[in-house]
Design a protein around this motif. Structure first.
Motif, PDB file in Angstrom:
ATOM      1  N   LYS A 282      29.095  47.874  37.299  1.00  0.00           N
ATOM      2  CA  LYS A 282      29.081  48.102  38.780  1.00  0.00           C
ATOM      3  C   LYS A 282      29.976  47.995  39.131  1.00  0.00           C
ATOM      4  N   ILE A 283      30.195  46.658  39.981  1.00  0.00           N
ATOM      5  CA  ILE A 283      30.904  45.539  40.816  1.00  0.00           C
ATOM      6  C   ILE A 283      32.201  45.654  40.595  1.00  0.00           C
ATOM      7  N   GLY A 284      31.925  44.836  38.909  1.00  0.00           N
ATOM      8  CA  GLY A 284      33.580  44.176  38.723  1.00  0.00           C
ATOM      9  C   GLY A 284      34.279  43.375  38.908  1.00  0.00           C
ATOM     10  N   HIS A 285      35.212  42.611  38.559  1.00  0.00           N
ATOM     11  CA  HIS A 285      36.100  41.258  39.536  1.00  0.00           C
ATOM     12  C   HIS A 285      37.582  41.808  39.890  1.00  0.00           C
ATOM     13  N   PRO A 286      37.434  41.745  41.517  1.00  0.00           N
ATOM     14  CA  PRO A 286      38.243  42.151  42.524  1.00  0.00           C
ATOM     15  C   PRO A 286      39.595  41.414  41.764  1.00  0.00           C
ATOM     16  N   VAL A 287      41.006  41.733  41.446  1.00  0.00           N
ATOM     17  CA  VAL A 287      41.571  41.595  41.406  1.00  0.00           C
ATOM     18  C   VAL A 287      42.713  41.582  42.709  1.00  0.00           C
ATOM     19  N   VAL A 288      42.561  41.097  43.261  1.00  0.00           N
ATOM     20  CA  VAL A 288      43.624  41.193  44.960  1.00  0.00           C
ATOM     21  C   VAL A 288      44.370  40.457  44.839  1.00  0.00           C
ATOM     22  N   PHE A 289      45.210  41.903  45.511  1.00  0.00           N
ATOM     23  CA  PHE A 289      46.790  41.920  45.541  1.00  0.00           C
ATOM     24  C   PHE A 289      47.339  40.455  46.494  1.00  0.00           C
ATOM     25  N   PRO A 290      48.984  40.534  45.886  1.00  0.00           N
ATOM     26  CA  PRO A 290      49.373  40.326  44.799  1.00  0.00           C
ATOM     27  C   PRO A 290      48.817  38.957  43.284  1.00  0.00           C
TER      28      PRO A 290
ATOM     29  N   GLU B  60      31.664  47.856  25.063  1.00  0.00           N
ATOM     30  CA  GLU B  60      31.395  48.755  24.512  1.00  0.00           C
ATOM     31  C   GLU B  60      32.244  49.699  25.660  1.00  0.00           C
ATOM     32  N   LYS B  61      32.408  49.891  26.717  1.00  0.00           N
ATOM     33  CA  LYS B  61      33.396  50.309  27.920  1.00  0.00           C
ATOM     34  C   LYS B  61      34.342  49.291  28.768  1.00  0.00           C
ATOM     35  N   ILE B  62      35.628  50.090  28.955  1.00  0.00           N
ATOM     36  CA  ILE B  62      36.080  48.911  30.087  1.00  0.00           C
ATOM     37  C   ILE B  62      37.237  49.581  31.192  1.00  0.00           C
ATOM     38  N   ALA B  63      37.251  49.622  32.211  1.00  0.00           N
ATOM     39  CA  ALA B  63      37.864  50.685  33.259  1.00  0.00           C
ATOM     40  C   ALA B  63      38.303  49.764  34.807  1.00  0.00           C
ATOM     41  N   PHE B  64      39.409  50.685  35.144  1.00  0.00           N
ATOM     42  CA  PHE B  64      39.901  50.069  36.905  1.00  0.00           C
ATOM     43  C   PHE B  64      40.145  50.571  37.710  1.00  0.00           C
ATOM     44  N   ARG B  65      39.586  50.500  38.486  1.00  0.00           N
ATOM     45  CA  ARG B  65      39.697  51.552  40.368  1.00  0.00           C
ATOM     46  C   ARG B  65      40.128  50.327  41.369  1.00  0.00           C
ATOM     47  N   GLU B  66      41.122  51.436  41.279  1.00  0.00           N
ATOM     48  CA  GLU B  66      41.769  50.792  42.573  1.00  0.00           C
ATOM     49  C   GLU B  66      40.778  50.614  44.135  1.00  0.00           C
ATOM     50  N   PHE B  67      41.188  50.064  45.041  1.00  0.00           N
ATOM     51  CA  PHE B  67      40.145  49.416  45.504  1.00  0.00           C
ATOM     52  C   PHE B  67      41.035  49.030  47.210  1.00  0.00           C
ATOM     53  N   GLU B  68      41.117  48.777  48.218  1.00  0.00           N
ATOM     54  CA  GLU B  68      42.239  48.256  49.493  1.00  0.00           C
ATOM     55  C   GLU B  68      42.782  47.007  49.260  1.00  0.00           C
ATOM     56  N   HIS B  69      41.804  46.123  48.233  1.00  0.00           N
ATOM     57  CA  HIS B  69      43.233  45.061  48.264  1.00  0.00           C
ATOM     58  C   HIS B  69      43.661  44.529  46.653  1.00  0.00           C
ATOM     59  N   GLY B  70      43.767  45.482  45.976  1.00  0.00           N
ATOM     60  CA  GLY B  70      43.913  45.383  44.489  1.00  0.00           C
ATOM     61  C   GLY B  70      42.841  46.337  43.698  1.00  0.00           C
ATOM     62  N   ILE B  71      42.637  45.805  43.094  1.00  0.00           N
ATOM     63  CA  ILE B  71      42.168  46.470  41.711  1.00  0.00           C
ATOM     64  C   ILE B  71      41.130  45.889  40.797  1.00  0.00           C
ATOM     65  N   THR B  72      39.878  46.784  40.298  1.00  0.00           N
ATOM     66  CA  THR B  72      39.155  45.671  40.234  1.00  0.00           C
ATOM     67  C   THR B  72      38.951  46.491  38.542  1.00  0.00           C
ATOM     68  N   LYS B  73      38.249  45.560  37.704  1.00  0.00           N
ATOM     69  CA  LYS B  73      38.216  45.488  36.203  1.00  0.00           C
ATOM     70  C   LYS B  73      36.895  45.541  36.020  1.00  0.00           C
ATOM     71  N   HIS B  74      36.514  46.316  35.511  1.00  0.00           N
ATOM     72  CA  HIS B  74      35.039  46.541  34.790  1.00  0.00           C
ATOM     73  C   HIS B  74      34.849  46.472  33.937  1.00  0.00           C
ATOM     74  N   ARG B  75      34.002  46.142  33.169  1.00  0.00           N
ATOM     75  CA  ARG B  75      33.434  45.570  31.340  1.00  0.00           C
ATOM     76  C   ARG B  75      32.080  46.288  31.801  1.00  0.00           C
ATOM     77  N   LEU B  76      31.562  46.933  30.314  1.00  0.00           N
ATOM     78  CA  LEU B  76      30.171  47.369  30.102  1.00  0.00           C
ATOM     79  C   LEU B  76      29.901  45.818  28.724  1.00  0.00           C
TER      80      LEU B  76
END
Ligand code: FES
Length: 311
Positions: free
Chosen positions: A237-245, A209-225
């Motif tokens: 709410k929490i998403g899956h962190p993609v920890v750089f790199p 229904e929705k997707i979103a991406f949020r930057e955080f201190e160590h990379g990006i979190t990927k969110h899906r509803l």
């Protein structure tokens, strides 16, 4: 869309390349501790375009050294462990964990030649049942990333791996593509099953229904509803962190039972990536697990001929 120049910049990982130097600032998992037990004391490793040998000396300390001896380029994969490092199989020169030549058995006793001979060697540390390598400058060496999934005690750990003939970014960008799960792992998988006469519905084919991406201190979190799911669920709410790199981190559960999962894309060279999937599962309270299964990484290889060559 990347330009050809940007693609080169981000995917060349050898020594001296911008991306290679960046990758060398991060610890990379290179082997399971369980692989180097008993009589097996070394293995070949290809990492960031370099051929290396991981080894255990006679005191049980780990080292990582360029595979070819600087003298006549014999391979340390056939070397001899010593108290302080490794000895070349060809003429017996011994090298320490920092790559310094320690002895040359057939040079005159008073010779200082060995002090002038050095070969590249890198740091190795152990965490979560794996050996990790750091290939960057000593003064920039960070602490190992002690993420809870790697250091939680009392877990059952699995390490799957395969070597894929693509660059690291081609796999990594897939981790920031939520929709492919609905189609590739969902509808396409269902279609293949259907063609084989094995009708099977999978939960992941549920519509996003929705997707979103949020930057955080160590990379990006990927969110899906997903359709029918609540915005209070972890996936949104929490998403899956993609920890750089190069790490995707996924987990689930609560105080009674939980698992941690990581997908780590270790660049072997410009055109090959060692894809690792690592799971640490905390069994539910009260469930008895045989002690020999706990806190040790169980490895399963999805074999390619290249992976066998580097093992
Ligand atoms: S090739 Fe290694 S000591 Fe000669």
């Amino acid at each position: 869309m990347l330009t050809a120049e940007q693609n080169e910049l981000l995917t060349r990982v050898g020594p001296g390349t911008p991306c290679g130097e960046m990758m060398r600032r991060y610890w990379q998992p290179i082997a399971a501790v369980s692989e180097l037990t008993g009589p097996k004391w070394n293995k070949r490793v290809r990492l960031l375009g370099e051929d290396l040998v991981l080894y255990r000396d006679k005191q049980g300390r780990m080292g990582l050294i360029t595979e070819q001896c600087p003298h006549r380029r014999a391979s340390f994969a056939y070397g001899i462990p010593t108290d302080d490092g490794i000895r070349c199989p060809y003429h017996g020169w011994e090298f320490g964990h920092q790559g310094q030549c320690l002895s040359q058995p057939n040079e005159p006793e008073k010779s200082s030649f060995k002090t002038k001979v050095k070969t590249p060697a890198y740091s190795v540390e152990e965490m979560g049942g794996m050996f990790w390598a750091y290939m960057g400058p000593a003064e920039s060496k960070p602490l190992l990333p002690r993420i809870d999934g790697f250091v939680t005690d009392g877990t059952i750990r699995m390490l799957g791996r395969t070597l894929i003939p693509v660059n690291w970014l081609q796999i990594m960008e897939n981790s920031l593509d939520p929709i492919h799960t609905e189609w590739l792992h969902g509808h396409t998988y269902e279609f293949i099953k259907e063609q084989r006469g094995q009708s099977q519905k999978v939960a992941i084919s549920t519509r996003h229904e929705k997707i979103a991406f949020r930057e955080f201190e160590h990379g990006i979190t990927k969110h899906r509803l997903l359709a029918g799911h609540s915005e209070d669920g972890d996936d949104w709410k929490i998403g899956h962190p993609v920890v750089f790199p190069n790490t995707l981190s996924v987990g689930n559960g609560d105080e009674t039972s939980r698992y941690y999962a990581f997908q780590i894309r270790v660049p072997a060279d410009d055109t090959h990536t060692l894809h690792l999937w690592y799971t640490a599962y905390v069994p539910p309270k009260g469930v008895k697990v045989a002690p020999e299964l706990l806190d040790k990484v169980h490895v399963y290889d999805v074999c390619s001929s290249d992976l066998q060559r580097w093992n």
